[in-house]
Design a protein around this motif. Structure first.
Motif, PDB file in Angstrom:
ATOM      1  N   PHE A  40       0.811  -1.212   0.000  1.00 48.50           N
ATOM      2  CA  PHE A  40       0.000   0.000   0.000  1.00 48.50           C
ATOM      3  C   PHE A  40       0.850   1.270   0.000  1.00 48.50           C
ATOM      4  O   PHE A  40       0.366   2.350  -0.334  1.00 48.50           O
ATOM      5  CB  PHE A  40      -0.944   0.005   1.208  1.00 48.50           C
ATOM      6  CG  PHE A  40      -1.949  -1.107   1.179  1.00 48.50           C
ATOM      7  CD1 PHE A  40      -3.003  -1.090   0.276  1.00 48.50           C
ATOM      8  CD2 PHE A  40      -1.834  -2.188   2.031  1.00 48.50           C
ATOM      9  CE1 PHE A  40      -3.927  -2.122   0.234  1.00 48.50           C
ATOM     10  CE2 PHE A  40      -2.745  -3.227   2.006  1.00 48.50           C
ATOM     11  CZ  PHE A  40      -3.795  -3.196   1.101  1.00 48.50           C
ATOM     12  N   SER A  41       2.128   1.147   0.380  1.00 52.04           N
ATOM     13  CA  SER A  41       3.025   2.301   0.362  1.00 52.04           C
ATOM     14  C   SER A  41       3.589   2.554  -1.032  1.00 52.04           C
ATOM     15  O   SER A  41       4.126   3.637  -1.301  1.00 52.04           O
ATOM     16  CB  SER A  41       4.189   2.084   1.329  1.00 52.04           C
ATOM     17  OG  SER A  41       5.099   1.113   0.818  1.00 52.04           O
ATOM     18  N   GLY A  42       3.504   1.556  -1.896  1.00 53.46           N
ATOM     19  CA  GLY A  42       4.099   1.663  -3.223  1.00 53.46           C
ATOM     20  C   GLY A  42       5.597   1.420  -3.240  1.00 53.46           C
ATOM     21  O   GLY A  42       6.218   1.410  -4.312  1.00 53.46           O
ATOM     22  N   LEU A  43       6.198   1.208  -2.055  1.00 59.39           N
ATOM     23  CA  LEU A  43       7.651   1.100  -1.985  1.00 59.39           C
ATOM     24  C   LEU A  43       8.204  -0.157  -2.658  1.00 59.39           C
ATOM     25  O   LEU A  43       9.185  -0.070  -3.414  1.00 59.39           O
ATOM     26  CB  LEU A  43       8.114   1.189  -0.533  1.00 59.39           C
ATOM     27  CG  LEU A  43       9.627   1.213  -0.296  1.00 59.39           C
ATOM     28  CD1 LEU A  43      10.280   2.374  -1.045  1.00 59.39           C
ATOM     29  CD2 LEU A  43       9.930   1.299   1.197  1.00 59.39           C
ATOM     30  N   VAL A 224      16.983   9.224   7.583  1.00 60.55           N
ATOM     31  CA  VAL A 224      15.970   9.229   8.640  1.00 60.55           C
ATOM     32  C   VAL A 224      14.818  10.112   8.188  1.00 60.55           C
ATOM     33  O   VAL A 224      15.026  11.286   7.844  1.00 60.55           O
ATOM     34  CB  VAL A 224      16.538   9.736   9.979  1.00 60.55           C
ATOM     35  CG1 VAL A 224      15.448   9.749  11.047  1.00 60.55           C
ATOM     36  CG2 VAL A 224      17.720   8.880  10.422  1.00 60.55           C
ATOM     37  N   VAL A 225      13.609   9.550   8.171  1.00 64.12           N
ATOM     38  CA  VAL A 225      12.418  10.286   7.739  1.00 64.12           C
ATOM     39  C   VAL A 225      11.476  10.422   8.924  1.00 64.12           C
ATOM     40  O   VAL A 225      11.173   9.440   9.611  1.00 64.12           O
ATOM     41  CB  VAL A 225      11.697   9.550   6.583  1.00 64.12           C
ATOM     42  CG1 VAL A 225      10.447  10.328   6.163  1.00 64.12           C
ATOM     43  CG2 VAL A 225      12.635   9.353   5.403  1.00 64.12           C
ATOM     44  N   GLY A 259       1.056   7.214  10.119  1.00 70.73           N
ATOM     45  CA  GLY A 259       0.798   6.371   8.949  1.00 70.73           C
ATOM     46  C   GLY A 259       1.238   6.991   7.634  1.00 70.73           C
ATOM     47  O   GLY A 259       0.822   6.541   6.563  1.00 70.73           O
ATOM     48  N   GLY A 260       2.101   7.992   7.700  1.00 72.30           N
ATOM     49  CA  GLY A 260       2.484   8.726   6.497  1.00 72.30           C
ATOM     50  C   GLY A 260       3.140   7.899   5.414  1.00 72.30           C
ATOM     51  O   GLY A 260       3.014   8.222   4.232  1.00 72.30           O
ATOM     52  N   LEU A 261       3.826   6.823   5.784  1.00 76.10           N
ATOM     53  CA  LEU A 261       4.453   5.999   4.758  1.00 76.10           C
ATOM     54  C   LEU A 261       3.417   5.398   3.829  1.00 76.10           C
ATOM     55  O   LEU A 261       3.616   5.309   2.612  1.00 76.10           O
ATOM     56  CB  LEU A 261       5.275   4.878   5.409  1.00 76.10           C
ATOM     57  CG  LEU A 261       5.900   3.871   4.434  1.00 76.10           C
ATOM     58  CD1 LEU A 261       6.937   4.548   3.549  1.00 76.10           C
ATOM     59  CD2 LEU A 261       6.518   2.701   5.181  1.00 76.10           C
ATOM     60  N   ARG A 267       3.330  10.467  -1.497  1.00 71.99           N
ATOM     61  CA  ARG A 267       4.382   9.439  -1.477  1.00 71.99           C
ATOM     62  C   ARG A 267       5.756  10.028  -1.162  1.00 71.99           C
ATOM     63  O   ARG A 267       6.772   9.610  -1.725  1.00 71.99           O
ATOM     64  CB  ARG A 267       4.433   8.698  -2.815  1.00 71.99           C
ATOM     65  CG  ARG A 267       3.189   7.902  -3.159  1.00 71.99           C
ATOM     66  CD  ARG A 267       3.098   6.668  -2.284  1.00 71.99           C
ATOM     67  NE  ARG A 267       2.133   5.688  -2.777  1.00 71.99           N
ATOM     68  CZ  ARG A 267       1.264   5.064  -2.016  1.00 71.99           C
ATOM     69  NH1 ARG A 267       1.237   5.314  -0.726  1.00 71.99           N
ATOM     70  NH2 ARG A 267       0.435   4.181  -2.520  1.00 71.99           N
ATOM     71  N   GLY A 268       5.793  11.000  -0.241  1.00 74.61           N
ATOM     72  CA  GLY A 268       7.057  11.658   0.088  1.00 74.61           C
ATOM     73  C   GLY A 268       8.107  10.705   0.616  1.00 74.61           C
ATOM     74  O   GLY A 268       9.269  10.731   0.186  1.00 74.61           O
ATOM     75  N   ALA A 269       7.721   9.843   1.575  1.00 72.71           N
ATOM     76  CA  ALA A 269       8.683   8.913   2.164  1.00 72.71           C
ATOM     77  C   ALA A 269       9.087   7.841   1.161  1.00 72.71           C
ATOM     78  O   ALA A 269      10.274   7.484   1.058  1.00 72.71           O
ATOM     79  CB  ALA A 269       8.100   8.280   3.420  1.00 72.71           C
ATOM     80  N   THR A 270       8.137   7.317   0.409  1.00 72.91           N
ATOM     81  CA  THR A 270       8.436   6.281  -0.589  1.00 72.91           C
ATOM     82  C   THR A 270       9.431   6.789  -1.622  1.00 72.91           C
ATOM     83  O   THR A 270      10.416   6.112  -1.960  1.00 72.91           O
ATOM     84  CB  THR A 270       7.147   5.816  -1.274  1.00 72.91           C
ATOM     85  OG1 THR A 270       6.354   5.098  -0.323  1.00 72.91           O
ATOM     86  CG2 THR A 270       7.431   4.915  -2.463  1.00 72.91           C
TER      87      THR A 270
END
Length: 280
Positions: A40-43, A224-225, A259-261, A267-270
């Motif tokens: 679901f994160s797209g990572l 680190v995010v 839950g930002g990931l 998708r900033g973190a991804t």
């Protein structure tokens, strides 16, 4: 996502998967987070498209992996991850942790004989007093009732996963309630699994981890995010902890909660983690 079971000893089997070709990236998930949730994160897709091999696993206690009797330690879970890497014949990997997965990623340095080329820790470097209190409450409920009532788990998730802006919009909160209720079914292998993982999380925080000494010993390139509305891992605390890692870069993703990931539409973190891996 297809996968297989890896025997890690003591009659414990860990569900794991490997997809893509290229340098290996290990994804370590948060407390009670099945490996499939990464999708679901797209990572995973982003990393495979970027030319990486992605290894994921469901930690002990999380379905469909085994749930030996509690308690567990963070190092127990990290040792399982090391066995997964060995099973897939990985000698060198980039390690990505989310939430409690950041604890596991740090402990992996202590238990794995391979080389960590790079480390990305998302929403999980320095925990808050709120996180400690929540774990204390869950452990007390588990010990007194034998389970954590679903309404308690739902309230915790509603107060921590969405952003502050969403929590002020009752219609959106109702939507989140329906979504979180549906997604929480069949997460744990058993109550032992929930108890074991919660105890591992609590003990890590109670012992003051990660210590400055542990952070200073991380010498590989590190990302680190932090998330601006994260109550479990406040961005200011994670940024301060990151300052003790010799070769670390810091990124703030504002306007999202813990839950930002998974739930950040931008998708900033991804994107940041994928770019970080590409540079290594």
């Amino acid at each position: 996502m297809s996968g297989e079971f890896v025997d890690v000893g003591d009659d414990v089997q860990i569900w794991a998967s490997s997809s893509g070709e290229g340098p290996t990236v290990l994804l370590s998930a948060g407390l009670g987070m099945p490996a499939q949730t990464w999708a679901f994160s797209g990572l995973p897709d982003a990393l495979v498209a970027a030319g990486f091999r992605v290894v994921t696993y469901s930690a002990r206690g999380v379905a469909p992996s085994s749930a030996p009797p509690a308690p567990y330690s963070v190092h127990d879970i990290a040792a399982d991850a090391a066995e997964v890497l060995d099973h897939f014949e990985v000698n060198e990997a980039i390690v990505v942790g989310y939430s409690m997965g950041c604890y596991i990623s740090q402990a992996l340095f202590d238990v794995w004989g391979g080389t960590v080329r790079g480390l990305a820790m998302v929403g999980g470097l320095r925990s808050s007093t709120i996180g400690l209190v929540v774990n204390e409450m869950e452990l007390e409920l588990l010990e007194k009732l034998g389970h954590v009532p679903g309404s308690v788990s739902l309230f915790e998730q509603l107060m921590t996963i969405p952003s502050a802006a969403i929590l002020r919009d009752d219609a959106q909160v109702a939507n989140w309630r329906a979504m979180l209720t549906a997604s929480s079914e069949n997460v744990w292998t058993s109550v032992d699994g929930q108890h074991g993982q919660t105890r591992a999380s609590y003990d890590w925080m109670r012992l003051g981890e990660p210590t400055v000494e542990r952070l200073a010993d991380i010498t590989c390139p590190t990302l680190v995010v932090g998330f601006g509305d994260d109550l479990f891992f406040p961005a200011t605390q994670s940024q301060e902890a990151a300052s003790h890692i010799p070769n670390a870069q810091w990124l703030l993703v504002d306007g999202v909660g813990h839950g930002g990931l998974i739930f950040d539409p931008e998708r900033g973190a991804t994107d940041a983690v994928t770019a970080f891996c590409r540079k290594l």
